[in-house]
Design an enzyme around this catalytic site. Structure first.
Site, PDB file in Angstrom:
ATOM      1  N   ASN A  46      -5.420  -5.794  -8.116  1.00  0.00           N
ATOM      2  CA  ASN A  46      -4.198  -6.025  -7.321  1.00  0.00           C
ATOM      3  C   ASN A  46      -4.355  -7.281  -6.478  1.00  0.00           C
ATOM      4  O   ASN A  46      -3.495  -8.152  -6.457  1.00  0.00           O
ATOM      5  CB  ASN A  46      -3.915  -4.853  -6.371  1.00  0.00           C
ATOM      6  N   ASP A  47      -5.470  -7.336  -5.762  1.00  0.00           N
ATOM      7  CA  ASP A  47      -5.689  -8.529  -4.940  1.00  0.00           C
ATOM      8  C   ASP A  47      -6.059  -9.727  -5.789  1.00  0.00           C
ATOM      9  O   ASP A  47      -5.655 -10.844  -5.506  1.00  0.00           O
ATOM     10  CB  ASP A  47      -6.773  -8.258  -3.887  1.00  0.00           C
ATOM     11  N   ARG A  69       1.417 -10.124  -2.462  1.00  0.00           N
ATOM     12  CA  ARG A  69       1.726  -8.878  -3.170  1.00  0.00           C
ATOM     13  C   ARG A  69       2.807  -8.049  -2.482  1.00  0.00           C
ATOM     14  O   ARG A  69       3.304  -7.082  -3.051  1.00  0.00           O
ATOM     15  CB  ARG A  69       0.441  -8.049  -3.363  1.00  0.00           C
ATOM     16  N   GLU A 115     -12.202  -9.495  -5.951  1.00  0.00           N
ATOM     17  CA  GLU A 115     -10.782  -9.526  -5.567  1.00  0.00           C
ATOM     18  C   GLU A 115     -10.271 -10.935  -5.309  1.00  0.00           C
ATOM     19  O   GLU A 115      -9.068 -11.147  -5.200  1.00  0.00           O
ATOM     20  CB  GLU A 115     -10.567  -8.694  -4.291  1.00  0.00           C
ATOM     21  N   ARG A 155      -9.925   4.974  -0.812  1.00  0.00           N
ATOM     22  CA  ARG A 155      -9.487   3.998   0.185  1.00  0.00           C
ATOM     23  C   ARG A 155      -9.692   4.604   1.567  1.00  0.00           C
ATOM     24  O   ARG A 155      -8.823   5.304   2.070  1.00  0.00           O
ATOM     25  CB  ARG A 155      -8.014   3.636  -0.021  1.00  0.00           C
ATOM     26  N   HIS A 203       0.810  -1.223   0.000  1.00  0.00           N
ATOM     27  CA  HIS A 203       0.000   0.000   0.000  1.00  0.00           C
ATOM     28  C   HIS A 203       0.838   1.264   0.000  1.00  0.00           C
ATOM     29  O   HIS A 203       0.419   2.287  -0.543  1.00  0.00           O
ATOM     30  CB  HIS A 203      -1.030  -0.050   1.113  1.00  0.00           C
ATOM     31  N   ARG A 262     -14.956   3.026  -0.533  1.00  0.00           N
ATOM     32  CA  ARG A 262     -14.867   1.619  -0.127  1.00  0.00           C
ATOM     33  C   ARG A 262     -14.977   1.544   1.381  1.00  0.00           C
ATOM     34  O   ARG A 262     -14.375   2.354   2.092  1.00  0.00           O
ATOM     35  CB  ARG A 262     -13.537   1.059  -0.595  1.00  0.00           C
ATOM     36  N   CYS A 283     -10.391  -0.975 -10.645  1.00  0.00           N
ATOM     37  CA  CYS A 283      -9.695   0.063  -9.877  1.00  0.00           C
ATOM     38  C   CYS A 283      -8.333  -0.436  -9.389  1.00  0.00           C
ATOM     39  O   CYS A 283      -7.732   0.143  -8.504  1.00  0.00           O
ATOM     40  CB  CYS A 283     -10.548   0.516  -8.696  1.00  0.00           C
TER      41      CYS A 283
HETATM   42  C1  PEP Z   1      -7.121  -4.049  -5.439  1.00  0.00           C
HETATM   43  O1  PEP Z   1      -6.936  -5.010  -4.695  1.00  0.00           O
HETATM   44  O2  PEP Z   1      -6.919  -4.082  -6.672  1.00  0.00           O
HETATM   45  C2  PEP Z   1      -7.561  -2.779  -4.896  1.00  0.00           C
HETATM   46  C3  PEP Z   1      -7.893  -1.800  -5.680  1.00  0.00           C
HETATM   47  O3  PEP Z   1      -7.562  -2.658  -3.529  1.00  0.00           O
HETATM   48  P1  PEP Z   1      -6.239  -2.448  -2.639  1.00  0.00           P
HETATM   49  O4  PEP Z   1      -5.082  -2.279  -3.574  1.00  0.00           O
HETATM   50  O5  PEP Z   1      -6.475  -1.273  -1.797  1.00  0.00           O
HETATM   51  O6  PEP Z   1      -6.186  -3.711  -1.859  1.00  0.00           O
HETATM   52 MG    MG Z   2      -7.746  -4.922  -2.656  1.00  0.00          MG
END
Ligand code: PEP
Ligand code: MG
Length: 759
Positions: A629-630, A640, A606, A472, A365, A508, A677
């Site tokens: 991302n997740d 990650r 996710e 976020r 993050h 979110r 996103c």
């Molecule tokens: C994701 O997981 O792609 C996402 C947008 O949420 P975060 O990166 O905050 O976990």
């Molecule tokens: Mg995420």
């Protein structure tokens, strides 16, 4: 054997430099294996030779002199095959080469094992014996284990050694390179400023000072404070402790005497080291000595010394300048063991040009925040001895994830040219703000932004964002000392909603857990990414969830642009329960006289389980948004945040692309809008593919939005679909990447791809 191994590794770890590391290895391994010889040959990359760097048993005069080419000798053979070679009589092997002066001819039995760190060969560890005999399997297994454990220490010592030379000006080795991964693209050049969490002795940087007298005074004040504290604790516990336990406090006080630790620390300060650095060095030496002792009682004393060290450090840090008072140099490159979102706020933005984290990866993050702020960032530079680079000049290459300490003039010039080219590209994109993101054949692609900080809002509007696709909310939670109240939250949310109205703002619900702990709500788990995260936490704590929803709804009063999004959803029941709570909050607020509208509700995709339930979710909510991302992390089973497997975290993996295409199709079957996103939308090539898949909205960091808009405006929808058709059947992510780059170049969008970096 395990105990021997543990002790050797511990002792090697305690050695201060490469020479001592190697010396300990050869002495201890030779003794443990009861052989006649143990030697380490290290690979000199530049000369392409294995150099004998340490030996116990061969002629010591050959150290640093004797060397072999890559295909020479049995040592070369071990390196080439990258596996152990165990010979009864080395001289009979076809590759055998005798190096004059080593005295090696007396030894017959030979066992060589490669020393490999992160897939690269560092050298070869060898044992030899006079007798003609084969080492047995247990001996071979021991050597392989030993070598695997020592590789990391050797790599680290090599890196630290070359930096010591830089810092100590013994021999200026410039362009010292460290590999990490990209956190945010861009290049930064400037001095390193190391930031450490409080009371973390290991993380204290070594720093030179001029005013020795002042530093000694500071140290003595801290010392007096610690003495007082210990006496106080001793007195308050006196009644509850037996006399021998009470004596421990006296021992502590004695350890702090001038002729004990305190004296040693002052001596270090007199050599020009700042008090915190002197403390760290002295405590470190004592801890190492104690932890090597055989007697378990004495070994335990290492803990006491560490504790004392931490206490003194806390006092020193409290008496030192507050972070806000530190004068950061121009072009600061902030360096930390583990960069946290909170740290980013510590340095004045006008001084900060780059971020460097030893741990973490491009999807941590902190890296995501860095991208939203547009600060070149490198993550996961695990071999960087970060406490030793304070003040040294650094080039941070956020494109390739590399860092150069003490760069040469030539290299610096190359990178200055890249910065200049970057600025030219960005200047060229400035005029795009008012223009739509529309393909050459008229297809309109809405581009939204991801936000978290208040500052994101202005930057996003400035860059022409048409909505917020992901706010976020955990970020304002992370930079506080306790849960923000409903009113506090409402105020924070209102700023986002108001600034963007009438454009939509997607908030979110709190997504904590995983790598986003709250300091005041610790979650200790072995597998945090598979644990209590996102919606799982908030549904277990409806009081937290309801307060947040109420704050969102109240913040949106009169604006009507709120969308609420649920993270980490794995089943339909979670959606149903969340909707029930949201409805409850709406009803309550209406009863209280607020004029609140029913918000749009969405689910994030996710986790793999959610991919296969898109239609079921879509029937229950107003929109779907993919957190790629997740999703990438869970589809590929790659943490990650873990730099060791960062190379396996591949956004263009065929499985990820297939899943993304499937999700868009499934959502559309239910006539529900689907957005993305995750960071993939921020990559010009990725954005073109996602558009072709049919995504209705792309949401990304504000920094990349103009580049993505430029890419969309430079391609036709037909061409994008054709590209997707070709890519979706490909097997190799590297080739997919290459095809994307080539397509961007063919379209005249080459400047959006990574610049050519010097090797
Ligand atoms: C994701 O997981 O792609 C996402 C947008 O949420 P975060 O990166 O905050 O976990
Ligand atoms: Mg995420």
């Amino acid at each position: 054997m395990l105990e021997t191994l543990r002790k050797i590794v511990q002792e090697v770890n305690a050695a201060p430099d490469l020479e001592s590391v190697l010396d300990v290895i050869v002495r201890r391994v030779q003794r443990a294996m009861r052989t006649d010889v143990c030697s380490v040959y290290l690979l000199d990359q530049e000369r392409e030779r294995y150099v004998l760097m340490a030996t116990q048993g061969l002629n010591k005069k050959s150290v640093g002199q004797a060397s072999l080419s890559l295909d020479e000798g049995v040592v070369g053979h071990v390196g080439q095959r990258a596996e152990p070679i165990n010979l009864e009589d080395a001289a009979t092997h076809s590759s055998y080469t005798y190096i004059k002066g080593t005295g090696e001819h007396k030894f017959h039995a030979f066992l060589g094992v490669p020393i490999i760190h992160h897939r690269s060969l560092l050298g070869v560890l060898v044992i030899q014996q006079k007798a003609i005999r084969k080492f047995d399997e247990a001996e071979e297994a021991f050597m392989v284990t030993m070598s695997a454990q020592l590789a990391g220490v050797i790599a680290h010592a090599e890196a630290t050694g070359s930096l010591t030379q830089v810092a100590g000006q013994e021999k200026s080795e410039s362009d010292r390179k460290f590999e990490g991964v990209s956190g945010c693209i861009g290049v930064a050049i400037g001095p390193a400023v190391v930031m450490t969490p409080l009371a973390d002795l290991d993380g204290v940087p070594e720093r030179k000072i001029d005013d020795i007298k002042a530093e000694i005074t500071k140290f003595k004040q801290a010392l007096a404070q610690v003495r007082r504290d210990i006496k106080k604790v001793g007195r308050s516990l006196a009644k509850r402790l037996r006399s021998e336990e009470r004596e421990l406090f006296d021992v502590y006080i004695r350890m702090l005497d001038d002729n004990a630790l305190a004296g040693e620390i002052i001596a270090r300060i007199k050599e020009g080291q700042w008090a915190q650095g002197a403390l760290k060095l002295v405590i470190g030496e004592h801890v190492k000595q104690f932890s090597l002792m055989d007697d378990p009682y004495l070994r335990e004393r290492a803990t006491d010394i560490k504790d004392l060290g931490r206490r003194m450090l806390t006092c020193l840090q409290e008496s030192g300048p507050a972070l806000s008072e530190i004068v950061f140099p121009e072009n600061t490159i902030l360096v930390a063991d583990e960069l946290t979102p909170a740290m980013l706020g510590e340095v004045p933005t006008e001084k900060l040009v780059g971020l460097l984290s030893v741990n973490g990866s491009g999807n941590s993050h902190a890296a995501i925040l860095a991208r939203s702020m547009g600060i070149p960032t490198v993550m996961g530079a695990v071999d960087l001895p970060y406490t030793r680079i304070e003040g040294l000049p650094v080039i941070l290459d956020g494109y390739s994830g590399r860092v150069f300490v003490n760069p040469s003039d030539d290299l610096e010039q190359c990178y200055r040219d890249i910065i200049r080219e970057e600025n030219e590209v960005n200047a060229g994109l400035e005029g795009l703000k008012e223009l739509p993101a529309e393909t050459t054949d008229g297809y309109r692609m809405p581009l939204w932004v991801n936000t978290g900080l208040v500052t994101d809002v202005a930057r996003s509007l400035d860059r022409g964002a048409e909505g917020i696709g992901l706010y976020r909310t955990e970020i304002p939670f992370m930079i506080r000392d306790f849960f923000p109240s409903e009113y506090d939250q409402m105020e924070t949310y209102r700023r986002q909603l108001e600034a963007f109205a009438p454009r939509p703002v997607t908030m979110r619900t709190l997504d904590i857990g995983g790598d986003k702990p709250l300091p005041y709500f610790p979650i200790q788990e072995d597998n945090p990414f598979l644990g209590w995260r996102g919606i799982r936490v908030t549904l277990d704590h409806p009081e937290i969830f309801l307060v947040q929803i109420r704050a969102m709804l109240r913040a949106a009063e009169g604006l009507d642009n709120l969308r609420i999004m649920l993270p980490m959803v794995t089943n339909v029941q979670e959606v149903e329960e969340s909707k029930k709570l949201i409805n409850q909050a709406v009803d309550e607020l209406r009863e209280e006289g607020h004029v609140v509208n029913q918000p749009l509700i969405g689910v994030m995709i996710e986790v793999p389980a959610a991919v296969y339930q898109v239609r079921r979710f879509a029937r229950r909510v107003d929109f779907i948004s993919v957190g790629s991302n997740d999703l990438t992390q869970y589809l590929l089973a790659v943490d990650r945040n873990n730099p060791r497997v960062a190379g396996l975290y591949v956004s263009y993996h065929p499985a990820v692309l297939k899943a993304l295409q499937f999700i868009a199709r499934e959502a559309h079957k239910e006539n529900v809008s689907v957005s993305i996103c995750g960071e993939m939308a921020a990559d010009p090539g990725g954005a073109i593919l996602l558009m072709a898949m049919g995504y209705d909205v792309l949401s990304m960091n504000a920094t990349n939005l103009p580049k993505v808009k430029y890419a969309i405006r430079g391609v036709s929808f037909e061409r994008a679909k054709d590209l997707l058709d070709r890519i979706i059947v490909m097997d190799d992510p590297d080739k997919i990447h290459m095809m994307l780059r080539k397509t961007l170049k063919d379209l005249g969008l080459g400047q959006l791809t990574r610049p050519t970096i010097p090797d």
